[in-house]
Design a protein around this motif. Sequence first.
Motif, PDB file in Angstrom:
ATOM      1  N   TRP A   1       2.123   0.995   6.048  1.00  0.00           N
ATOM      2  CA  TRP A   1       2.118   2.434   6.327  1.00  0.00           C
ATOM      3  C   TRP A   1       1.826   3.247   5.072  1.00  0.00           C
ATOM      4  O   TRP A   1       0.989   4.153   5.082  1.00  0.00           O
ATOM      5  CB  TRP A   1       3.461   2.853   6.920  1.00  0.00           C
ATOM      6  CG  TRP A   1       3.570   4.332   7.148  1.00  0.00           C
ATOM      7  CD1 TRP A   1       2.736   5.119   7.905  1.00  0.00           C
ATOM      8  CD2 TRP A   1       4.547   5.222   6.594  1.00  0.00           C
ATOM      9  NE1 TRP A   1       3.145   6.426   7.863  1.00  0.00           N
ATOM     10  CE2 TRP A   1       4.249   6.522   7.074  1.00  0.00           C
ATOM     11  CE3 TRP A   1       5.653   5.039   5.775  1.00  0.00           C
ATOM     12  CZ2 TRP A   1       5.023   7.635   6.735  1.00  0.00           C
ATOM     13  CZ3 TRP A   1       6.417   6.142   5.445  1.00  0.00           C
ATOM     14  CH2 TRP A   1       6.098   7.426   5.912  1.00  0.00           C
ATOM     15  N   ASP A  30       8.495  -5.098   3.399  1.00  0.00           N
ATOM     16  CA  ASP A  30       8.302  -5.812   4.658  1.00  0.00           C
ATOM     17  C   ASP A  30       9.145  -5.258   5.801  1.00  0.00           C
ATOM     18  O   ASP A  30       9.140  -5.817   6.899  1.00  0.00           O
ATOM     19  CB  ASP A  30       8.581  -7.301   4.479  1.00  0.00           C
ATOM     20  CG  ASP A  30      10.002  -7.564   3.975  1.00  0.00           C
ATOM     21  OD1 ASP A  30      10.680  -6.602   3.581  1.00  0.00           O
ATOM     22  OD2 ASP A  30      10.420  -8.737   3.975  1.00  0.00           O
ATOM     23  N   ASP A  31       9.876  -4.171   5.574  1.00  0.00           N
ATOM     24  CA  ASP A  31      10.656  -3.560   6.650  1.00  0.00           C
ATOM     25  C   ASP A  31       9.711  -2.994   7.709  1.00  0.00           C
ATOM     26  O   ASP A  31       8.711  -2.336   7.380  1.00  0.00           O
ATOM     27  CB  ASP A  31      11.551  -2.443   6.108  1.00  0.00           C
ATOM     28  CG  ASP A  31      12.775  -2.986   5.392  1.00  0.00           C
ATOM     29  OD1 ASP A  31      13.012  -4.206   5.474  1.00  0.00           O
ATOM     30  OD2 ASP A  31      13.483  -2.195   4.753  1.00  0.00           O
ATOM     31  N   GLU A  32      10.042  -3.212   8.981  1.00  0.00           N
ATOM     32  CA  GLU A  32       9.227  -2.705  10.080  1.00  0.00           C
ATOM     33  C   GLU A  32       9.614  -1.263  10.402  1.00  0.00           C
ATOM     34  O   GLU A  32      10.794  -0.926  10.478  1.00  0.00           O
ATOM     35  CB  GLU A  32       9.399  -3.578  11.319  1.00  0.00           C
ATOM     36  CG  GLU A  32       8.798  -4.976  11.173  1.00  0.00           C
ATOM     37  CD  GLU A  32       7.282  -4.944  11.075  1.00  0.00           C
ATOM     38  OE1 GLU A  32       6.651  -4.314  11.939  1.00  0.00           O
ATOM     39  OE2 GLU A  32       6.741  -5.529  10.120  1.00  0.00           O
ATOM     40  N   THR A  37       4.128   0.245  15.625  1.00  0.00           N
ATOM     41  CA  THR A  37       5.063  -0.439  14.742  1.00  0.00           C
ATOM     42  C   THR A  37       4.275  -1.123  13.633  1.00  0.00           C
ATOM     43  O   THR A  37       3.303  -1.827  13.904  1.00  0.00           O
ATOM     44  CB  THR A  37       5.886  -1.489  15.512  1.00  0.00           C
ATOM     45  OG1 THR A  37       6.610  -0.829  16.558  1.00  0.00           O
ATOM     46  CG2 THR A  37       6.869  -2.190  14.593  1.00  0.00           C
ATOM     47  N   MET A  38       4.683  -0.897  12.383  1.00  0.00           N
ATOM     48  CA  MET A  38       3.989  -1.492  11.245  1.00  0.00           C
ATOM     49  C   MET A  38       4.948  -1.607  10.076  1.00  0.00           C
ATOM     50  O   MET A  38       6.017  -0.998  10.071  1.00  0.00           O
ATOM     51  CB  MET A  38       2.768  -0.651  10.862  1.00  0.00           C
ATOM     52  CG  MET A  38       3.086   0.785  10.489  1.00  0.00           C
ATOM     53  SD  MET A  38       1.651   1.906  10.494  1.00  0.00           S
ATOM     54  CE  MET A  38       0.502   1.022   9.472  1.00  0.00           C
ATOM     55  N   SER A  39       4.572  -2.402   9.096  1.00  0.00           N
ATOM     56  CA  SER A  39       5.438  -2.586   7.933  1.00  0.00           C
ATOM     57  C   SER A  39       5.378  -1.360   7.029  1.00  0.00           C
ATOM     58  O   SER A  39       4.404  -0.597   7.041  1.00  0.00           O
ATOM     59  CB  SER A  39       5.028  -3.826   7.140  1.00  0.00           C
ATOM     60  OG  SER A  39       3.798  -3.605   6.470  1.00  0.00           O
TER      61      SER A  39
END
Length: 310
Positions: free
Chosen positions: A80, A180-182, A74-76
């Motif tokens: 990515w 900033d969406d994950e 999981t990353m922003s």
Amino acid sequence: MSVREKSVKAVKPPAAPTTEAADAKASLLLRKAADSYAFPALDSVAVQFARSLRDLIRALGVPSVQVERASAETMSFADWTAASAPAIFWRYYAPPLKGPILLGAPRPLLLQLVDIFYGGKGSLASEREELTDAEDRFAARLGRDMGLQLAAAWGDKLTLEPELDCVTGDPAKLAAVRADDELFVQRFILRGAPLEGRTIACAYPLAALRGIAGAEPVAEIPGNADPVWASALHKTLREVRLPVRSVLARPEISLVKLLALEVGDIIPIGMPRHVPITVAGRSFALGSIGEANGNAAIMIEQIEKGPNHD
């Protein structure tokens, strides 16, 4: 102890109803903690998608390629895309997901596949940012093919019809996702020359996955329980045609000059650097005037944000 007492003790109370049937249903989301999520069903989706990618790339002319799944993370969105650059990104609209599906691959991989497809050995020329028309067309075709593989991989979990709506090398043009969406990112590593070590990534916004898993409230609408119906509805809505307009100039003249105008008179206008673009009467974007393929055109430079930054 009497025979009657023995028989009474031998009788067990009825078993309480179990939840095994409910638990057996594939869940797209498993809440592990207040702020931590896992997506067990996506493991099997990734297995199927890896096989499909292998078959697709072999069909393009690399018969010995293998596809290896790497660990998901999981990353922003910003992290990515920064880690992927330089890359080609594909964005898919895929109801009933409440957000897009994103695929990303290194730009050199696309150039190698184009070279192989047209009879080469996958060698790379000097690195460049701009793609040729043939490479653009190949990227779009590859994106459509991968969309079909995604639909097949999701088949026994959820009825998806991923529709390719953007192919770009510029992450800023993936306007449906904020920095900033994950994202939940799955990576697929290609093994075998000449593509050894190249990676294709599939990224799902966490908000989209939580929405279909019921972790967040979803508005009740007729047919919401039927993903096929919902998918057909969303697809139909996306075909609705809306008027797009842009005002290039708004000259003003006095009433005296207006009444004095004759055929052949010239009204001077000033061309602004940016022009507004409206959709169905609502402000949508700002663009600059130019030319594309011999036709006058407007290049979108900024998408306007709504009251909720949508």
